[in-house]
Scaffold this active site. Structure first.
Site, PDB file in Angstrom:
ATOM      1  N   GLU A 150       2.292 -65.506 -14.697  1.00  0.00           N
ATOM      2  CA  GLU A 150       3.389 -66.314 -15.068  1.00  0.00           C
ATOM      3  C   GLU A 150       2.090 -67.043 -16.451  1.00  0.00           C
ATOM      4  O   GLU A 150       0.791 -67.357 -15.868  1.00  0.00           O
ATOM      5  CB  GLU A 150       4.074 -67.204 -15.293  1.00  0.00           C
ATOM      6  CG  GLU A 150       5.727 -67.251 -14.686  1.00  0.00           C
ATOM      7  CD  GLU A 150       5.957 -67.608 -14.250  1.00  0.00           C
ATOM      8  OE1 GLU A 150       7.224 -67.378 -13.945  1.00  0.00           O
ATOM      9  OE2 GLU A 150       6.102 -68.735 -15.139  1.00  0.00           O
ATOM     10  N   CYS A 195      -0.006 -72.760 -20.816  1.00  0.00           N
ATOM     11  CA  CYS A 195      -1.097 -72.936 -19.395  1.00  0.00           C
ATOM     12  C   CYS A 195      -0.594 -71.575 -19.007  1.00  0.00           C
ATOM     13  O   CYS A 195      -0.280 -70.836 -19.075  1.00  0.00           O
ATOM     14  CB  CYS A 195       0.283 -73.506 -19.317  1.00  0.00           C
ATOM     15  SG  CYS A 195       0.072 -74.390 -16.935  1.00  0.00           S
ATOM     16  N   CYS A 249      -1.478 -68.221  -4.914  1.00  0.00           N
ATOM     17  CA  CYS A 249      -2.247 -69.856  -4.378  1.00  0.00           C
ATOM     18  C   CYS A 249      -2.785 -69.861  -2.601  1.00  0.00           C
ATOM     19  O   CYS A 249      -1.915 -69.772  -2.325  1.00  0.00           O
ATOM     20  CB  CYS A 249      -1.975 -70.857  -5.107  1.00  0.00           C
ATOM     21  SG  CYS A 249      -2.974 -72.069  -4.860  1.00  0.00           S
ATOM     22  N   CYS A 307       0.355 -76.635  -1.730  1.00  0.00           N
ATOM     23  CA  CYS A 307       0.441 -77.382  -1.489  1.00  0.00           C
ATOM     24  C   CYS A 307       1.618 -77.631  -1.147  1.00  0.00           C
ATOM     25  O   CYS A 307       2.722 -77.403  -1.236  1.00  0.00           O
ATOM     26  CB  CYS A 307       0.155 -78.540  -3.052  1.00  0.00           C
ATOM     27  SG  CYS A 307      -1.463 -77.904  -3.007  1.00  0.00           S
ATOM     28  N   CYS A 327       4.825 -77.663  -4.420  1.00  0.00           N
ATOM     29  CA  CYS A 327       4.342 -76.773  -5.336  1.00  0.00           C
ATOM     30  C   CYS A 327       4.809 -75.322  -4.762  1.00  0.00           C
ATOM     31  O   CYS A 327       4.883 -74.771  -3.702  1.00  0.00           O
ATOM     32  CB  CYS A 327       2.882 -76.204  -5.726  1.00  0.00           C
ATOM     33  SG  CYS A 327       2.393 -74.910  -7.002  1.00  0.00           S
ATOM     34  N   SER A 330      -5.623 -82.720 -10.099  1.00  0.00           N
ATOM     35  CA  SER A 330      -4.067 -83.380  -9.350  1.00  0.00           C
ATOM     36  C   SER A 330      -4.647 -84.019  -7.585  1.00  0.00           C
ATOM     37  O   SER A 330      -4.582 -83.646  -6.754  1.00  0.00           O
ATOM     38  CB  SER A 330      -4.122 -81.568  -8.668  1.00  0.00           C
ATOM     39  OG  SER A 330      -3.411 -81.217 -10.257  1.00  0.00           O
ATOM     40  N   CYS A 360       6.218 -77.035 -14.581  1.00  0.00           N
ATOM     41  CA  CYS A 360       5.182 -77.272 -13.475  1.00  0.00           C
ATOM     42  C   CYS A 360       5.676 -76.738 -11.666  1.00  0.00           C
ATOM     43  O   CYS A 360       6.652 -77.187 -11.610  1.00  0.00           O
ATOM     44  CB  CYS A 360       4.333 -78.929 -13.309  1.00  0.00           C
ATOM     45  SG  CYS A 360       3.015 -78.672 -14.046  1.00  0.00           S
TER      46      CYS A 360
HETATM   47  N1  SAH Z   1      -4.373 -75.644  -8.869  1.00  0.00           N
HETATM   48  C1  SAH Z   1      -4.604 -76.415  -9.453  1.00  0.00           C
HETATM   49  C2  SAH Z   1      -3.789 -76.042 -10.900  1.00  0.00           C
HETATM   50  C3  SAH Z   1      -2.631 -75.875 -10.367  1.00  0.00           C
HETATM   51  S1  SAH Z   1      -0.884 -76.520 -10.095  1.00  0.00           S
HETATM   52  C4  SAH Z   1      -4.235 -77.878  -9.007  1.00  0.00           C
HETATM   53  O1  SAH Z   1      -3.429 -78.039  -8.377  1.00  0.00           O
HETATM   54  O2  SAH Z   1      -4.115 -78.642 -10.242  1.00  0.00           O
HETATM   55  C5  SAH Z   1      -1.153 -77.954 -12.184  1.00  0.00           C
HETATM   56  C6  SAH Z   1      -0.165 -78.915 -11.907  1.00  0.00           C
HETATM   57  O3  SAH Z   1       1.542 -78.796 -11.480  1.00  0.00           O
HETATM   58  C7  SAH Z   1      -1.025 -79.750 -10.457  1.00  0.00           C
HETATM   59  O4  SAH Z   1      -1.195 -81.084 -11.126  1.00  0.00           O
HETATM   60  C8  SAH Z   1       0.373 -79.690  -9.668  1.00  0.00           C
HETATM   61  O5  SAH Z   1       0.431 -80.536  -9.042  1.00  0.00           O
HETATM   62  C9  SAH Z   1       1.655 -79.534 -10.006  1.00  0.00           C
HETATM   63  N2  SAH Z   1       2.849 -79.297  -9.807  1.00  0.00           N
HETATM   64  C10 SAH Z   1       2.962 -78.013  -9.180  1.00  0.00           C
HETATM   65  N3  SAH Z   1       4.376 -78.014  -8.546  1.00  0.00           N
HETATM   66  C11 SAH Z   1       5.266 -78.981  -9.496  1.00  0.00           C
HETATM   67  C12 SAH Z   1       6.307 -79.424  -9.157  1.00  0.00           C
HETATM   68  N4  SAH Z   1       7.282 -78.927  -8.297  1.00  0.00           N
HETATM   69  N5  SAH Z   1       6.424 -81.056  -9.840  1.00  0.00           N
HETATM   70  C13 SAH Z   1       5.866 -81.313 -11.006  1.00  0.00           C
HETATM   71  N6  SAH Z   1       4.509 -80.863 -10.725  1.00  0.00           N
HETATM   72  C14 SAH Z   1       4.199 -80.033 -10.243  1.00  0.00           C
END
Ligand code: SAH
Length: 369
Positions: free
Chosen positions: A93, A106, A113, A117, A120, A217, A338
């Site tokens: 996406e 974005c 991935c 995390c 996520c 992050s 996000c």
């Molecule tokens: N791997 C990279 C880029 C992808 S995530 C990173 O971790 O920075 C991009 C952003 O979205 C990150 O800051 C992540 O913490 C945030 N994110 C992921 N899942 C989320 C969610 N469910 N709600 C809010 N932010 C989220």
């Protein structure tokens, strides 16, 4: 048959090297970039200032191939989400966020991935491969084509879609080079941001090769909590990560700042003690902080923070002197927020058709194909 060079994936240095290999001068690479990115020409035969032999060679050996647009969704608030099919047949996406005076794109860097995390949804799908640099640049080409209809273009790029960009360094670096190259998209390096969950060797590598903006992050001020939320913290704990951050921001120079991303989850990391510890931890690090209220997805196990807690968190950080923004959720109605990106790679057939049905009821679904 050997595979053709997809020229969208080659930055200026790589293009110049390619043309030198076939006995042409380096500046031919720059000419081609201008045709492709400034004139939007994809037909090598029409690149009239190149020698005929070069054009013929390109017709045989090169291509300009974009990811296939599988579907496009337009939110009521103007946010646009594309589902793109990449070479391996997977879907990724990208999300375009038009705001007053800027258009932020974005982009994804991987299919799924590896980092898992805990909050996520991309992490929940596991890892299915790297995007090529051409597939990363291709996202930008597609978004610009869409915006061109409104006489606009992408002004900011964040590598905050699916994947961990610094675990796909060899593709991400040329892609960011192309975004900031005057012969291509010509964005300011301040407006191209690589976002990482904390891959420290990747940060160091980035510093050696470029000076685009960097977002970290962080999500927790304590190792114990961060180990849980961002498991790569076990390998590169907060102290080690912040050392790399200090070096990177030093490298950016006094006029620029790092971005700290902090996703707030109710009762997990959103309390005043977390905010105070975060302010202490960051100390003199030149940074601004983005607070992202958690975007729930089915089975996540976390909840959105209370508004009052988000504001209280922000206040603590502002009082400590940090510029702190609360990122409002955009594109809620198309699951473009996000961490909600292609929630559905895992079981494409069933889950995605359900997902589309749901979306179709809510928004103006534009079927591209
Ligand atoms: N791997 C990279 C880029 C992808 S995530 C990173 O971790 O920075 C991009 C952003 O979205 C990150 O800051 C992540 O913490 C945030 N994110 C992921 N899942 C989320 C969610 N469910 N709600 C809010 N932010 C989220």
């Amino acid at each position: 048959m050997t595979t053709k060079h997809n020229l969208y994936g080659l930055d200026r240095g790589q293009l110049e090297a390619l043309f030198q290999q076939i006995g042409l001068q380096a500046f031919r690479g720059r000419q081609i970039m201008k045709w492709v990115y400034h004139q939007g020409l994809t037909d090598f035969g029409g690149m009239t200032d190149l020698p005929l032999t070069a054009r013929q060679w390109m017709l045989e050996h090169c291509t300009l191939t974009l990811p296939e647009i599988h579907e496009r969704f337009v939110s009521k608030d103007g946010t646009v989400k594309w589902l793109l099919k990449v070479a391996a047949g997977d879907l990724v996406e990208m999300v375009l966020i038009p705001e007053k005076g800027r258009n932020t794109l974005c982009v994804s860097s991987q299919v799924g991935c590896m980092l898992d995390c805990s909050f996520c949804s991309t992490g929940k799908q596991g890892f299915n491969g790297n995007l090529t640099s051409a597939e990363i640049v291709g996202q930008m080409v597609i978004a610009n084509a869409y915006l061109a209809e409104q006489s606009q273009s992408v002004t900011n790029v964040v590598l905050m879609g699916m994947g961990e960009p610094l675990l796909n360094f060899d593709a991400v670096l040329p892609a960011t080079n192309i975004m900031i190259d005057d012969h291509a998209f010509g964005l300011s390096k301040r407006r191209v941001t690589v976002s990482t969950a904390g891959v420290v060797p990747g940060i160091r590598q980035l510093q050696e090769h470029t000076d685009v903006s960097l977002a970290i992050s962080l999500h927790a001020p304590f190792d114990e909590l961060r180990n849980e939320l961002v498991p790569i913290n076990k390998k590169y704990p907060i102290k080690v990560l912040l050392e790399a951050c200090r070096d990177y921001v030093e490298h950016l120079g006094p006029a620029r700042k790092l971005v700290i991303e902090y996703t707030l989850m109710r009762g997990v990391n959103d309390q005043p003690q977390h905010a105070k510890a975060l302010a202490n931890l960051l100390g003199s690090l030149r940074c601004k902080i983005n607070l992202i209220p958690f975007n729930p997805f089915p089975g996540s196990g976390y909840q959105k923070p209370k508004n009052a807690d988000v504001y209280a968190f922000q206040t603590v950080l502002m009082q400590a002197g940090y510029i702190t923004m609360i990122r409002t959720t955009r594109g809620d109605d198309i699951n473009a927020a996000c961490g909600q990106l292609v929630g559905m790679v895992e079981d494409r057939t069933r889950r995605q058709s359900r997902y589309r049905e749901r979306l179709a009821q809510q928004v103006d679904v534009v079927q591209v194909q």
